[in-house]
Enzyme design. Structure first.
Site, short mmCIF file in Angstrom:
data_model
loop_
_atom_site.label_atom_id
_atom_site.label_comp_id
_atom_site.label_asym_id
_atom_site.label_seq_id
_atom_site.Cartn_x
_atom_site.Cartn_y
_atom_site.Cartn_z
N GLY A 155 0.71 -1.11 -0.03
CA GLY A 155 -0.03 -0.01 0.04
C GLY A 155 0.75 1.29 0.02
O GLY A 155 0.44 2.15 -0.71
N ILE A 156 1.80 1.35 0.73
CA ILE A 156 2.82 2.39 0.84
C ILE A 156 3.48 2.77 -0.62
O ILE A 156 3.56 4.00 -1.05
CB ILE A 156 3.79 2.27 1.80
CG1 ILE A 156 3.27 2.09 3.20
CG2 ILE A 156 4.78 3.52 1.87
CD1 ILE A 156 4.19 1.90 4.24
N VAL A 234 11.17 4.25 5.32
CA VAL A 234 9.89 4.41 6.11
C VAL A 234 9.53 2.97 6.26
O VAL A 234 8.36 2.88 6.72
CB VAL A 234 8.84 5.19 5.20
CG1 VAL A 234 9.16 6.66 5.22
CG2 VAL A 234 8.60 4.69 3.88
N ARG A 236 11.39 -0.72 7.98
CA ARG A 236 12.07 -1.02 9.42
C ARG A 236 13.51 -0.74 9.13
O ARG A 236 14.20 -0.90 8.10
CB ARG A 236 11.63 -2.61 9.39
CG ARG A 236 10.52 -3.02 9.93
CD ARG A 236 10.09 -2.28 11.19
NE ARG A 236 8.74 -2.82 11.59
CZ ARG A 236 7.56 -2.31 11.53
NH1 ARG A 236 7.92 -1.17 11.00
NH2 ARG A 236 6.37 -2.70 12.23
N ASP A 260 12.97 7.49 8.67
CA ASP A 260 11.89 7.42 9.76
C ASP A 260 12.49 6.25 10.78
O ASP A 260 11.55 6.46 11.73
CB ASP A 260 10.62 7.52 9.08
CG ASP A 260 9.69 7.61 10.21
OD1 ASP A 260 9.58 8.61 11.18
OD2 ASP A 260 8.91 6.71 10.38
N GLU A 265 16.91 0.94 17.38
CA GLU A 265 15.82 2.05 17.54
C GLU A 265 15.18 2.16 18.62
O GLU A 265 15.17 1.03 19.29
CB GLU A 265 14.65 1.59 16.44
CG GLU A 265 13.65 2.95 16.45
CD GLU A 265 12.64 2.46 15.13
OE1 GLU A 265 11.31 2.54 15.61
OE2 GLU A 265 13.07 2.76 14.02
N HIS A 284 10.73 7.59 13.75
CA HIS A 284 9.44 6.73 13.64
C HIS A 284 8.09 7.19 13.98
O HIS A 284 7.21 6.74 14.76
CB HIS A 284 9.58 5.36 14.46
CG HIS A 284 9.07 4.11 13.89
ND1 HIS A 284 9.40 2.71 14.18
CD2 HIS A 284 8.00 4.03 13.04
CE1 HIS A 284 8.41 2.23 13.73
NE2 HIS A 284 7.67 2.76 12.91
N ALA A 286 6.08 8.68 11.20
CA ALA A 286 5.44 8.91 9.77
C ALA A 286 3.93 8.92 10.03
O ALA A 286 3.42 9.73 9.12
CB ALA A 286 5.80 7.93 8.87
#
Length: 323
Positions: A155-156, A234, A236, A260, A265, A284, A286
């Site tokens: 989808g992104i 955007v 992992r 992002d 992390e 992180h 977005a």
């Protein structure tokens, strides 16, 4: 037929569990919206003992989910609120005869916007401009006509392809499935990546994290990019070998990075990426808490309707692929 849906953790246990993905809304505020979504979809909110469907809100505890399903064998469908489910995939919980669905694709709108913003920021040196406490004229680079490669065809990627259309970019999508991504100039399989990277100005990572995609961008891949290329992640953090990225920036192998997500992390204080003026890190964020909650409730409502109608569910996880 009824769709009897439970939410875990229960209201009583909810206070002991943390955040829902990137949302900082507490469970007490999320639960009514999810319960309403179940009802709007035609389902019935029930205790766990009476459920045949389960909305699972507990992050990072696949063993607990496995034990829950073992104790409640009537449950045939589990809905996750996250797009990334790599910890659950690695645990083997998806091997059970249960349909699992996640939120993949639900948050594509805001995440694709963020990817576009990071790409533009990298090309126009906004990180350097923001860090310089004085007049700092730098020639910008335009996104118009750039060669964009997107790793991931979900989808992104589909939304980002749509957002890139006015810029006249040449867009290639690298994905595991053979179906063409609408609007992309080419849709190619993963083995094509080395041949595509030398012809890439903007590399965007928007794919699921699996054992096969961990460090999909390492020293060898970064070396194939042209020196003017920018890298945007955007998805992992572990998709990129962070040490190799630092070295590529130091050597001028690539020109900038917009991240992002990072590995590790959160990115530790003092890490060299924080100090590099060619790097923009957005921690992180977005997608917003309100957007995540709203999109997830809409996904729950539609999937309850689909369950009752016998239609395919949205966001079904492929156990073999791990996402």
């Amino acid at each position: 037929m009824e769709a009897r849906i439970a939410i875990a953790p229960s209201a009583e246990a909810g206070a002991s569990h943390g955040r829902l993905g990137s949302s900082d809304l507490d469970l007490d505020r999320r639960r009514p919206g999810i319960e309403e979504a179940v009802s709007r979809g035609g389902g019935v909110n029930v205790p766990l003992a009476d459920a045949d469907g389960l909305v699972w809100l507990i992050p990072g505890e696949p063993e607990l989910l496995g034990a829950t399903l073992e104790a409640h064998p009537r449950i045939g469908w589990v809905q996750f609120p996250w797009a990334g489910v790599e910890r659950f995939a690695a645990s083997g919980v998806f091997d059970r005869p249960v349909v699992f669905s996640c939120a993949k694709g639900s948050f594509a709108g805001q995440v694709a916007e963020h990817a576009l913003m990071l790409a533009l920021a990298c090309l126009r040196s906004l990180s350097l401009q923001a860090r310089t406490p004085g007049w700092c004229p730098v020639d910008p680079r335009s996104l118009h006509g750039r060669r964009v490669t997107i790793l991931g065809g979900g989808g992104i990627a589909a939304e980002l392809v749509r957002l890139l259309r006015p810029f006249g970019c040449r867009v290639r999508v690298i994905r595991r499935r053979p179906e063409k991504v609408e609007g992309a100039d080419e849709t190619l399989p993963p083995p094509a990546l080395p041949a595509v990277l030398p012809e890439t100005d903007v590399l965007v990572l928007a794919l699921a994290l699996t054992p096969e995609t961990r460090h999909v961008v390492g020293a060898a891949e970064l070396a194939l990019l042209p020196p003017q290329a920018v890298v945007v992640n955007v998805a992992r953090g572990a998709h990129i070998d962070t040490g190799a990225l630092v070295e590529a920036l130091d050597a001028g192998t690539i020109s900038a990075a917009g991240l992002d997500v990072t590995d590790p992390e959160p990115l530790p204080d003092g890490h060299p990426l924080w100090a590099d003026p060619r790097v923009l890190v957005t921690s992180h964020c977005a997608d917003s808490a309100e957007y995540v909650a709203r999109m997830f409730c809409e996904r729950v409502e539609r999937n309850v309707r689909n369950l009752l109608a016998g239609r395919p569910l949205e966001g079904v996880i492929d156990p073999a692929a791990g996402y």
